[in-house]
Scaffold this motif. Structure first.
Motif, PDB file in Angstrom:
ATOM      1  N   HIS A 145       0.790  -1.200   0.236  1.00 47.94           N
ATOM      2  CA  HIS A 145       0.031   0.186  -0.050  1.00 47.94           C
ATOM      3  C   HIS A 145       0.775   1.258  -0.034  1.00 47.94           C
ATOM      4  O   HIS A 145       0.294   2.300   0.429  1.00 47.94           O
ATOM      5  CB  HIS A 145      -1.015  -0.073   1.070  1.00 47.94           C
ATOM      6  CG  HIS A 145      -1.999  -0.981   0.884  1.00 47.94           C
ATOM      7  ND1 HIS A 145      -3.070  -0.847  -0.161  1.00 47.94           N
ATOM      8  CD2 HIS A 145      -2.134  -2.060   1.382  1.00 47.94           C
ATOM      9  CE1 HIS A 145      -3.814  -2.216   0.220  1.00 47.94           C
ATOM     10  NE2 HIS A 145      -3.301  -2.863   0.985  1.00 47.94           N
TER      11      HIS A 145
ATOM     12  N   CYS B 121      -7.532   1.850  -5.121  1.00 52.64           N
ATOM     13  CA  CYS B 121      -7.239   0.500  -4.075  1.00 52.64           C
ATOM     14  C   CYS B 121      -8.334   0.565  -3.162  1.00 52.64           C
ATOM     15  O   CYS B 121      -8.903   1.539  -2.717  1.00 52.64           O
ATOM     16  CB  CYS B 121      -5.890   0.822  -3.505  1.00 52.64           C
ATOM     17  SG  CYS B 121      -5.462  -0.729  -2.515  1.00 52.64           S
TER      18      CYS B 121
ATOM     19  N   CYS C 162      -8.077   0.070  -0.290  1.00 53.97           N
ATOM     20  CA  CYS C 162      -7.867   0.841   1.021  1.00 53.97           C
ATOM     21  C   CYS C 162      -8.362   2.104   1.074  1.00 53.97           C
ATOM     22  O   CYS C 162      -8.076   2.766   2.171  1.00 53.97           O
ATOM     23  CB  CYS C 162      -6.303   0.721   1.153  1.00 53.97           C
ATOM     24  SG  CYS C 162      -5.312   1.950   0.435  1.00 53.97           S
TER      25      CYS C 162
ATOM     26  N   CYS D  85      -1.833   2.388  -5.166  1.00 56.09           N
ATOM     27  CA  CYS D  85      -0.992   1.676  -4.218  1.00 56.09           C
ATOM     28  C   CYS D  85      -0.138   0.577  -5.227  1.00 56.09           C
ATOM     29  O   CYS D  85      -0.632   0.121  -6.272  1.00 56.09           O
ATOM     30  CB  CYS D  85      -1.667   0.966  -3.446  1.00 56.09           C
ATOM     31  SG  CYS D  85      -2.562   1.558  -2.153  1.00 56.09           S
TER      32      CYS D  85
HETATM   33 ZN   LIG Z   1      -3.910   0.478  -1.127  1.00 62.06          ZN
END
Ligand SMILES: [Zn+2]
Length: 388
Positions: free
Chosen positions: A242, A252, A254, A259
């Motif tokens: 990440h 992503c 996240c 990332c």
């Molecule tokens: Zn990520």
């Protein structure tokens, strides 16, 4: 990098593990050589060795007498002196292996279980562990270690997206694993378990400071320093997947964009229509920069490329970056390439996971790594005379 024991009597359990580690690394080895290496008296080593031999953890080999008295015995680990089960859980399924004290895989099993729920996964694990340990009836089963994708305990990152385990937040992993199997249980991220497998059974015998890049469904990594994995405050250090690699790049799960894992992972490769031929040249500049970042951050002896990806893919990937940018690692006195492919093989995670359970017996450094309380330099009084 040499492990040192302490000649104080209360440190026996610690010394015992140091002696075992020395035998594992340098077998076949004589008592006197162990004593020299770890800084203990020959008498202390002999006492520990006698105990380990009685308990079946080590074997001693003696050469034929040569007419000038009995040659000293040389010691090695007894591979059948104990077993552990390693488990690797991924978003695709479960792998499990019975591993002996030398780290050899006796038998491994795979079960497809896409995005398994905890209940389903632990039921499968219970059955797999019973099947595998049943292969060595009467054998000493030291425990079970499970590796799964990280990071752990970061709500917005840990359990979202295709490279992680959805629905596994708030699961008491260690307790469930212990309950289901009836064995001492250990949990670790797959990247750290794999780095441990490499340290014990692969390049760890040649290098003590390296960055292990874990190429799996996602991308992770771990810095191994002085033979120990750097874990960070919450065990997530090295979660390189990440790191922002491409400004305004691919979204992503996240929550960020661009990332590294969105480009450099088996999951990313699987999304490319053109397969490897298209993917390799595309990710080459991103991979180069990632390696340069790793080198400048950690100053490793070498970057080790490993994980779940097939060996030929890792080799192709390493070959795309033989002309790396200038970094602190571009040293004139280098004797090894800056990137090497891991040598512990495709079972690295399983062997590493099993080793989690064996470390308490075999390896003080990794004992430090995986226990919440670090191995004391001087053991606490309550450990006096305790059988480790
Ligand atoms: Zn990520």
């Amino acid at each position: 990098m040499t492990l040192r024991g302490t000649n104080q009597e209360f440190a026996r359990p610690f010394n015992r593990r140091i002696v075992l580690e020395s035998i594992r690394l340098h077998a076949p080895i004589k008592r006197a050589d162990i004593a020299r290496q770890v800084g203990l008296t020959v008498q202390t080593v002999s006492t520990i060795v006698r105990e380990l031999e009685e308990q079946g953890y080590i074997l001693s080999l003696r050469d034929e007498p040569n007419g000038r008295g009995l040659p000293p015995a040389r010691l090695r680990i007894n591979p059948e002196g104990g077993y552990a089960v390693g488990i690797h859980l991924t978003p695709l399924g479960l792998d499990a292996a019975l591993v002996n004290l030398s780290g050899e895989v006796i038998e491994s099993r795979h079960r497809d279980a896409p995005n398994a729920t905890p209940d389903h996964a632990f039921e499968l694990i219970g059955r797999l562990v019973a099947e595998l340990t049943g292969l060595r009836p009467g054998g000493r089963i030291l425990g079970v270690g499970m590796a799964l994708p990280g990071p752990f305990g970061v709500e917005s990152m840990s359990f979202v997206g295709p490279t992680t385990m959805a629905g596994w937040q708030d699961v008491a992993l260690r307790e469930r694993l212990a309950d289901e199997t009836g064995l001492p249980a250990f949990i670790e991220t797959d990247m750290a378990a794999s780095a441990l497998g490499e340290q014990l059974y692969g390049l760890g015998t040649r290098f003590s400071d390296y960055y292990y890049l874990y190429f799996g469904v996602g991308l992770g990594g771990a810095m191994v320093h002085d033979g120990t994995v750097l874990r960070g405050a919450w065990g997530n250090a090295g979660e390189i997947g990440h790191i922002p690699a491409v400004p305004d790049g691919e979204p992503c799960p996240c929550g960020n964009r661009g990332c590294l894992e969105r480009y450099l992972s088996l999951e990313a490769l699987g999304r490319r229509q053109g397969g490897e031929a298209e993917w390799l040249p595309q990710v080459r500049p991103i991979f180069r920069n990632a390696v340069a970042t790793i080198e400048n951050l950690f100053d490793p002896q070498v970057v080790v490329l490993g994980g779940l990806a097939p060996l030929d893919l890792l080799e192709k990937l390493a070959a795309t970056v033989q002309d790396l940018p200038n970094t602190v690692s571009a040293r004139k006195d280098r004797t090894t390439p800056r990137i090497v492919v891991a040598s512990s093989g495709p079972n690295s995670v399983l062997r590493g996971a099993a080793a989690l359970a064996v470390t308490g017996v075999l390896s003080p450094r990794f004992g430090q790594m995986f226990e919440t309380v670090a191995e004391p330099r001087h053991a606490a009084p309550r450990e006096k005379g305790a059988a480790a």
